[in-house]
Design a protein around this motif. Sequence first.
Motif, PDB file in Angstrom:
ATOM      1  N   PRO A  77      54.050  44.749  31.912  1.00 48.37           N
ATOM      2  CA  PRO A  77      53.083  43.899  32.624  1.00 48.37           C
ATOM      3  C   PRO A  77      52.320  42.918  31.749  1.00 48.37           C
ATOM      4  O   PRO A  77      51.617  42.053  32.282  1.00 48.37           O
ATOM      5  CB  PRO A  77      52.137  44.911  33.273  1.00 48.37           C
ATOM      6  N   ASP A  78      52.464  43.010  30.442  1.00 43.48           N
ATOM      7  CA  ASP A  78      51.815  42.012  29.583  1.00 43.48           C
ATOM      8  C   ASP A  78      52.776  40.897  29.174  1.00 43.48           C
ATOM      9  O   ASP A  78      52.400  39.973  28.452  1.00 43.48           O
ATOM     10  CB  ASP A  78      51.220  42.676  28.333  1.00 43.48           C
ATOM     11  N   HIS A  79      54.022  40.947  29.665  1.00 39.22           N
ATOM     12  CA  HIS A  79      55.004  39.916  29.350  1.00 39.22           C
ATOM     13  C   HIS A  79      54.709  38.646  30.142  1.00 39.22           C
ATOM     14  O   HIS A  79      54.269  38.704  31.291  1.00 39.22           O
ATOM     15  CB  HIS A  79      56.411  40.428  29.665  1.00 39.22           C
ATOM     16  N   SER A  82      56.263  38.488  33.650  1.00 37.91           N
ATOM     17  CA  SER A  82      56.001  39.592  34.575  1.00 37.91           C
ATOM     18  C   SER A  82      55.284  39.102  35.823  1.00 37.91           C
ATOM     19  O   SER A  82      54.251  38.419  35.744  1.00 37.91           O
ATOM     20  CB  SER A  82      55.131  40.651  33.885  1.00 37.91           C
ATOM     21  N   GLU A  84      53.800  41.125  37.881  1.00 38.84           N
ATOM     22  CA  GLU A  84      52.566  41.914  37.906  1.00 38.84           C
ATOM     23  C   GLU A  84      51.457  41.212  37.135  1.00 38.84           C
ATOM     24  O   GLU A  84      50.302  41.162  37.590  1.00 38.84           O
ATOM     25  CB  GLU A  84      52.813  43.304  37.318  1.00 38.84           C
ATOM     26  N   ARG A  85      51.794  40.679  35.979  1.00 40.39           N
ATOM     27  CA  ARG A  85      50.787  39.965  35.188  1.00 40.39           C
ATOM     28  C   ARG A  85      50.219  38.792  35.982  1.00 40.39           C
ATOM     29  O   ARG A  85      48.999  38.571  35.992  1.00 40.39           O
ATOM     30  CB  ARG A  85      51.410  39.471  33.881  1.00 40.39           C
ATOM     31  N   ARG A  88      47.828  40.165  38.634  1.00 39.75           N
ATOM     32  CA  ARG A  88      46.576  40.694  38.068  1.00 39.75           C
ATOM     33  C   ARG A  88      45.672  39.571  37.562  1.00 39.75           C
ATOM     34  O   ARG A  88      44.455  39.620  37.737  1.00 39.75           O
ATOM     35  CB  ARG A  88      46.890  41.674  36.938  1.00 39.75           C
ATOM     36  N   GLU A  89      46.263  38.551  36.938  1.00 43.37           N
ATOM     37  CA  GLU A  89      45.453  37.475  36.365  1.00 43.37           C
ATOM     38  C   GLU A  89      45.077  36.406  37.383  1.00 43.37           C
ATOM     39  O   GLU A  89      44.062  35.726  37.210  1.00 43.37           O
ATOM     40  CB  GLU A  89      46.204  36.838  35.195  1.00 43.37           C
TER      41      GLU A  89
END
Length: 237
Positions: A77-79, A82, A84-85, A88-89
């Motif tokens: 998820p920090d890629h 991603s 998801e990233r 979230r951001e």
Amino acid sequence: MPPSIHFHHAESAQALALDLAGFVAQQLRESLARRGQALLVVSGGSTPLPFFKALSGMALDWSRVCVTLADERWLPPDHADSNERLVREGLLQGLAAQAPFLPLFNGAASPEAAQATVSQALDGLPWPADVVVLGMGGDGHTASLFPHAPELADALAEGEGPRCLPVATPAAPNVPVPRLSLTRRALLDTRHLVIHVTGASKLALIKQAMQDGPVEPWPIRLALLQSQVPCEVFHAA
């Protein structure tokens, strides 16, 4: 034009983001009033970021709005790539930070290894979704359902199959990693289905894909050539 498809046009991507955020927020509010909870399924890519930012500021009880993804690239998820990233951001900020979020990436070695666990988690969400927001690639793919992909037949199967399936690494110019994608069962299990696109070429492709034909060449037909749920096309030049 199938009677279940409605077009919403805006003059800019930013205006479209505000229109779509208002539409989605209204559906979520109606669900919260009716059943005390809501479910939103969103897509990744670059197009939805302005929409995510607009929606995150909408006033509603986000603590009762579950959020999940239509598909995920099998990346941490920090890629940078991603989904998801991105969620979230972009979306789970401000007021929307309270929303429960179910990611599809769970750290397993592969989408195949994760499928059973993620499918079980998806089954626990408050279906039907209130809104499923889909994007579309220039090849007509949506979620991670790619034209003529080997897993496409299983993903498009009707009935009580799994809500997600592993997807092999797609061809360029798509990000070259395997994925996990929601299936027809999950994507159409919603009160409202939205296709969110920008640019003249994608609008032309949508209009072409609205003509009768098999889904395999253009998986976006999964949304366009069905009468199960209303389909809203939000487009900006």
